[in-house]
Structures are given as structure tokens and as C-alpha cells.
Design a protein around this motif. Structure first.
Motif: not given
Length: 290
Positions: A127-132, A264-268, A272-275
Motif C-alpha cells: 500500500a505504501g509502495d503504490q505512492t512512491s 519510500h513512504s513511512p507506511l512502506a 518492510l520492517v515488519g516483513v
């Protein structure tokens, strides 16, 4: 070697924009390097001449082994290294489910929770990467194909490896690359211009020193990761092998952001940290399970 191959491939497809062609060069390099080591009598590389009786058992392995490489190279042309990391994580849950069916191995509650965390975090990242703007729709398509091919690869190749304990790691690596060449060549001929102006052959011959070095580095990385992957498959379960690949990604992502200047956005970044955290949690859960 997993870190090296991803970064080298990203550079290689920029220097030589023929993704399947680069995979073909890597397989040629690996097969010739092992054949040369065997001819020189290097330790560990002593095995019998090529046998079609053995080769027939590798036909399915070759298909399962080649497709993830081709799909990953296609994806690297359309998206970021970080997005590839997420889709690799997504494949883990399918591998774990397949392992329970094919190998009758159950997944502990803690291991399952770690995998689910990775999937949820993957959704956050996507979802975050879509904005990049760094990933196209085709990039996500090829990443999805990559994740599906990885799932089949992890399960089927492990099953074949378990049935061939008499073959050494270098011999298995040699068969994979040598027998993969015809399939990869067909893919190259079907999907990329080979001859004529601007074709693959002309582009290879016109590489300058720096670009040629990057492509050669990717070939050397292909040899290293191919052998390391063969040994790891012999020692690990399909799910653990898949998570092992994920666990190398913190360094991959960090270096990718530094080298290729991906933003990358903060959400992305949170996703990524979660993954990446879920991979380490899974490793701890497997240790406690023993």
C-alpha cells in the motif's frame, strides 16, 4: 550470496537490458566454471560424466528452477528490490502450507504467527509502495508470478533432492545450470530481440568495461548463489529454506536504498520492517521448536 545476486542483477539489467539474456549468461558461466573445475580435479568437483539417465530426473527441477529466475529478472526491470522482498515473503505462507501437505510437517503456532505477521506487513508495504511510483502494474504482475514460482520450486526441488542423496552438491548445481540452458534460450528467443541492431548479441559485444564488469559480477554471483542454494536445500525444510532467503534481506534493502537511491513512504518502511522482523521471529520459533 543472496544479497550479492539481487544487487548485482539490478545493476546487470540496467547495464544490459535483456533480463532473460542475463540469466542465460549466468547459467553458461556456472556450467562452464563447474566443468572447468571438474576437469582440473578440484576438490569436491569430482563426479561422473553427464548421464541422460540422471538428466531425465532433472527435467521438472529445471523448469521449477528457471522460472523464478526469469520472473525475478522481469520484475527487477519494473519494480524495486524492496518490492521483490515483500513478494518473496508472501510465498512463505504458501510454501508452509504445501510442506504440511507434501511432507506431512506441521507448522507450530509461533511459526505460523511469524508468517502471518510477514503477510500483514507485506500488505502495508504494498500500500505504501503504490505512492512512491517506483513499481508499475507489470512489476507487481511479475512479482506475483515470481512468488508462485518460488512456492512450486521450494516444494518440488526439495522432494527431488531428497530422492537423489548419492549426487553431490556441485553435481546437482551443474545439472541444474546445464539442463536449464535450452529452456532459458527458448525464453530469450521468444521474448527478447537477439540478432540485428540493438539486439542481445550486439549489446553484449558493445558493453564498455564498467558494464561488462557488472554483468560478469552477476554471473559470478549466480555461480555462488546456485551452489549455496543447493547445499541449503539439502539441509533445510522447504519453509526454512524460503525464510532463510528472507532473512538476508535487511542488508539487501539497506544497500539497495543506498546504491539505487530508492525512496519510500513511512507506511512502506513500517511494512518492510515488519516483513524483515517476521523472518527473524520465524527463525527463533524454529529453534524453540527443536
Amino acid at each position: 550470496t543472496s544479497v550479492l545476486i539481487v544487487l548485482a542483477n539490478k545493476g546487470a539489467v540496467s547495464a544490459l537490458p535483456f533480463s532473460s539474456g542475463v540469466v542465460f549468461l549466468q547459467c553458461v558461466f556456472t556450467a562452464l566454471a563447474i566443468a572447468g573445475g571438474r576437469a582440473a580435479g578440484l576438490s569436491g568437483m569430482r563426479f561422473d560424466d553427464f548421464s541422460w539417465n540422471k538428466g531425465r530426473q532433472w527435467l521438472g527441477v529445471v523448469v521449477c528452477w528457471v522460472l523464478p529466475m526469469v520472473f525475478s529478472m522481469k520484475a527487477l526491470q519494473e519494480t524495486t528490490v524492496e518490492t521483490m522482498v515483500v513478494f518473496r515473503m508472501v510465498s512463505t505462507i504458501f510454501v508452509a502450507g504445501g510442506e504440511a501437505v507434501v511432507f506431512r510437517k506441521s507448522v507450530s503456532l509461533e511459526s505460523g504467527a511469524a508468517i502471518i505477521l510477514g503477510i500483514v506487513a507485506s500488505g502495508m508495504y504494498a500500500a505504501g509502495d503504490q505512492t512512491s511510483g517506483d513499481s508499475s502494474k507489470w512489476g507487481y504482475f511479475w512479482c506475483f508470478m515470481y512468488a508462485g514460482a518460488l512456492t512450486v520450486n521450494a516444494l518440488y526441488v526439495k522432494k527431488v533432492f531428497d530422492s537423489l542423496p548419492q549426487m553431490g552438491s556441485w553435481e546437482k548445481t551443474f545439472y541444474q545450470n546445464l539442463m536449464g540452458l535450452p529452456l532459458i534460450l527458448l525464453i530469450v528467443l521468444a521474448t527478447e530481440p537477439v540478432f540485428g541492431e540493438g539486439g542481445f548479441l550486439e549489446s553484449v559485444l558493445s558493453l564498455d568495461f564498467s558494464d561488462a564488469f557488472i554483468v560478469l559480477l552477476s554471473c559470478a554471483a549466480g555461480l555462488a548463489v546456485s551452489f549455496a542454494g543447493t547445499v541449503a536445500r539439502e539441509l533445510l525444510s522447504p519453509t526454512s529454506f524460503n525464510v532463510l532467503g528472507n532473512a538476508s534481506k535487511p542488508v539487501t534493502v539497506l544497500l539497495s536504498m543506498l546504491i539505487f537511491h530508492n525512496e519510500h513512504s513511512p507506511l512502506a518502511l513500517a511494512g518492510l520492517v515488519g516483513v524483515l522482523g517476521s523472518s527473524f521471529w520465524y527463525g527463533l520459533a524454529q529453534q524453540r521448536k527443536r
